[in-house]
Design a protein around this motif. Structure first.
Motif, PDB file in Angstrom:
ATOM      1  N   ALA A   9       0.844  -1.201   0.000  1.00 35.70           N
ATOM      2  CA  ALA A   9       0.000   0.000   0.000  1.00 35.70           C
ATOM      3  C   ALA A   9       0.869   1.237   0.000  1.00 35.70           C
ATOM      4  O   ALA A   9       0.828   2.049   0.917  1.00 35.70           O
ATOM      5  N   VAL A  68       3.033  -4.094  -4.865  1.00 35.40           N
ATOM      6  CA  VAL A  68       4.391  -4.058  -4.304  1.00 35.40           C
ATOM      7  C   VAL A  68       5.354  -3.655  -5.417  1.00 35.40           C
ATOM      8  O   VAL A  68       4.966  -3.664  -6.592  1.00 35.40           O
ATOM      9  N   SER A 121       1.132   9.134 -13.032  1.00 33.87           N
ATOM     10  CA  SER A 121       2.136   9.180 -11.966  1.00 33.87           C
ATOM     11  C   SER A 121       1.457   9.332 -10.606  1.00 33.87           C
ATOM     12  O   SER A 121       0.666  10.253 -10.402  1.00 33.87           O
TER      13      SER A 121
HETATM   14  N1  NAP Z   1       4.129   5.011  -8.540  1.00 35.40           N
HETATM   15  C1  NAP Z   1       3.624   5.143  -9.772  1.00 35.40           C
HETATM   16  O1  NAP Z   1       3.478   6.268 -10.290  1.00 35.40           O
HETATM   17  C2  NAP Z   1       3.184   3.918 -10.539  1.00 35.40           C
HETATM   18  C3  NAP Z   1       2.514   4.104 -11.772  1.00 35.40           C
HETATM   19  C4  NAP Z   1       2.076   2.983 -12.480  1.00 35.40           C
HETATM   20  C5  NAP Z   1       2.337   1.706 -11.970  1.00 35.40           C
HETATM   21  N2  NAP Z   1       3.009   1.553 -10.795  1.00 35.40           N
HETATM   22  C6  NAP Z   1       3.251   0.186 -10.282  1.00 35.40           C
HETATM   23  O2  NAP Z   1       2.635   0.035  -9.012  1.00 35.40           O
HETATM   24  C7  NAP Z   1       3.349  -0.918  -8.213  1.00 35.40           C
HETATM   25  C8  NAP Z   1       3.691  -0.302  -6.881  1.00 35.40           C
HETATM   26  O3  NAP Z   1       4.500   0.841  -7.097  1.00 35.40           O
HETATM   27  P1  NAP Z   1       4.541   2.041  -6.021  1.00 35.40           P
HETATM   28  O4  NAP Z   1       5.200   3.185  -6.705  1.00 35.40           O
HETATM   29  O5  NAP Z   1       3.198   2.232  -5.404  1.00 35.40           O
HETATM   30  O6  NAP Z   1       5.557   1.429  -4.925  1.00 35.40           O
HETATM   31  P2  NAP Z   1       5.874   1.993  -3.466  1.00 35.40           P
HETATM   32  O7  NAP Z   1       5.327   3.373  -3.292  1.00 35.40           O
HETATM   33  O8  NAP Z   1       7.329   1.741  -3.248  1.00 35.40           O
HETATM   34  O9  NAP Z   1       5.034   1.038  -2.506  1.00 35.40           O
HETATM   35  C9  NAP Z   1       5.318  -0.311  -2.362  1.00 35.40           C
HETATM   36  C10 NAP Z   1       4.478  -0.851  -1.211  1.00 35.40           C
HETATM   37  O10 NAP Z   1       4.699  -2.246  -1.110  1.00 35.40           O
HETATM   38  C11 NAP Z   1       5.025  -2.574   0.238  1.00 35.40           C
HETATM   39  N3  NAP Z   1       5.902  -3.731   0.117  1.00 35.40           N
HETATM   40  C12 NAP Z   1       7.145  -3.773  -0.407  1.00 35.40           C
HETATM   41  N4  NAP Z   1       7.590  -5.045  -0.431  1.00 35.40           N
HETATM   42  C13 NAP Z   1       6.590  -5.806   0.067  1.00 35.40           C
HETATM   43  C14 NAP Z   1       6.443  -7.181   0.287  1.00 35.40           C
HETATM   44  N5  NAP Z   1       7.442  -8.035  -0.002  1.00 35.40           N
HETATM   45  N6  NAP Z   1       5.276  -7.633   0.806  1.00 35.40           N
HETATM   46  C15 NAP Z   1       4.272  -6.769   1.103  1.00 35.40           C
HETATM   47  N7  NAP Z   1       4.356  -5.430   0.915  1.00 35.40           N
HETATM   48  C16 NAP Z   1       5.509  -4.966   0.404  1.00 35.40           C
HETATM   49  C17 NAP Z   1       5.639  -1.318   0.831  1.00 35.40           C
HETATM   50  O11 NAP Z   1       5.452  -1.174   2.213  1.00 35.40           O
HETATM   51  P3  NAP Z   1       6.510  -1.761   3.284  1.00 35.40           P
HETATM   52  O12 NAP Z   1       7.873  -1.313   2.828  1.00 35.40           O
HETATM   53  O13 NAP Z   1       6.060  -1.225   4.591  1.00 35.40           O
HETATM   54  O14 NAP Z   1       6.355  -3.230   3.159  1.00 35.40           O
HETATM   55  C18 NAP Z   1       4.778  -0.255   0.143  1.00 35.40           C
HETATM   56  O15 NAP Z   1       3.564  -0.103   0.836  1.00 35.40           O
HETATM   57  C19 NAP Z   1       4.573  -1.327  -9.053  1.00 35.40           C
HETATM   58  O16 NAP Z   1       4.269  -2.517  -9.740  1.00 35.40           O
HETATM   59  C20 NAP Z   1       4.719  -0.160 -10.034  1.00 35.40           C
HETATM   60  O17 NAP Z   1       5.356  -0.556 -11.253  1.00 35.40           O
HETATM   61  C21 NAP Z   1       3.436   2.623 -10.052  1.00 35.40           C
END
Ligand code: NAP
Length: 290
Positions: A9, A68, A121
């Motif tokens: 999340a 994640v 984004s």
């Molecule tokens: N950000 C964007 O603009 C964007 C746009 C399109 C697509 N995406 C996609 O969305 C996905 C997530 O990206 P994000 O940017 O939201 O990442 P993020 O902000 O780094 O968030 C990742 C989340 O996953 C949790 N996490 C990490 N490893 C974990 C594990 N092994 N088990 C359970 N929870 C875990 C983290 O919390 P903890 O560290 O507390 O575990 C954190 O809540 C990716 O696939 C990315 O390619 C992102």
């Protein structure tokens, strides 16, 4: 109400969860991260949900979003498949470059699998939550998953469209070329113009005006009709002078590679002889391996 569990999340996960909740059609159930604090903070942002930090605590749901980092998706799919995921539930992720093949362990347990990638984004979740409207969302996966994800995308304010099977890497490469390489081209053009003596203060007006006009033309007329310049005119001597002005072998190689793509785009606008002369000027340097 459709029950959705959010695993991971962060920026995207909590924003999609809040949008799903706001639609009134989804009940955000469990919100799982590795740290209790981040799970609780995500639930506060979403305005609902039960913070969870262990796989065994997850309650059964209709949808499971694995939001994640990309590198953790396959491992999380494996861990999720070891829990009681109901047969027929939809497990999906939001990666741009990978497809539902990362979710095979869940599919083997009877889940439908897919991916939903919003071309958007989520850098600041509060801003993303308010700005998420009519966002193109690429769907991929098995037929049932795509049906369910299409409804979710529409419910949260997205505009879903279907990708070809195995199409994620090419789709994501397209976004990178369109976005990242446009920035790289801007930097290269600024460097060359500066080398030629264009004052710093004029770099943006000189190149910005031309780049905006060209992009508008390419989008409105299509790339082939928008193409102008020495390559489209078959002017090999100008191409050779450009290359002589570049003192960086990598830059010359990039100019030549893009130039050959430009020759292909020009197509029949070039005579056979002009094409040969321009391609000869654009041939990779011996020993460059490109
Ligand atoms: N950000 C964007 O603009 C964007 C746009 C399109 C697509 N995406 C996609 O969305 C996905 C997530 O990206 P994000 O940017 O939201 O990442 P993020 O902000 O780094 O968030 C990742 C989340 O996953 C949790 N996490 C990490 N490893 C974990 C594990 N092994 N088990 C359970 N929870 C875990 C983290 O919390 P903890 O560290 O507390 O575990 C954190 O809540 C990716 O696939 C990315 O390619 C992102």
């Amino acid at each position: 109400m459709i029950r959705i569990n959010i695993i991971g999340a962060g920026r995207l996960g909590k924003t999609l969860a809040a949008l799903a909740r706001r639609s009134g059609r989804y009940r955000v159930q469990d919100v799982m991260t590795r740290g209790a604090d981040s799970a609780a903070a995500a639930c506060a942002f979403i305005g609902t949900g039960r913070p969870v930090t262990a796989w065994a605590e997850l309650a059964a749901a209709d949808l499971y979003l694995l939001a994640v980092p990309d590198a953790a998706i396959a491992d999380c799919a494996l861990r999720l498949a070891e829990t009681e995921v109901p047969a027929g539930a939809v497990v999906f992720h939001a990666s741009g470059v990978s497809g539902s093949e990362l979710l095979r362990p869940a599919a083997a347990r009877g889940a439908h699998v897919g991916s939903l990638h919003p071309a958007f984004s989520f850098a600041d979740p509060a801003i993303a939550l308010e700005g998420f409207s009519d966002v193109l969302c690429a769907l991929e996966g098995d037929a049932e998953a795509c049906l369910v994800l299409r409804e979710l995308a529409q419910a949260i304010g997205g505009r879903p469209f279907q990708l070809a099977e195995g199409g994620k890497p090419a789709y994501h490469a397209a976004l990178s070329v369109a976005s990242n390489y446009l920035v790289t081209l801007t930097a290269i053009a600024r460097r060359l113009a500066g080398q030629g003596g264009v004052p710093e203060a004029l770099l943006t007006p000189l190149l910005g005006g031309l780049m905006r006009q060209t992009l508008d033309n390419a989008l409105a007329l299509g790339p082939q009709a928008a193409l102008t310049g020495p390559i489209a005119r078959g002017d090999a001597s100008t191409v050779a002078l450009h290359l002589q002005a570049m003192d960086d072998a990598d830059l010359r190689a990039a100019y030549q590679a893009l130039g050959r793509q430009t020759v292909a785009l020009a197509g029949e606008r070039l005579s056979g002889q002009a094409r040969r002369q321009v391609l000869s000027a654009l041939a990779p340097a011996e020993g460059s391996g490109s």
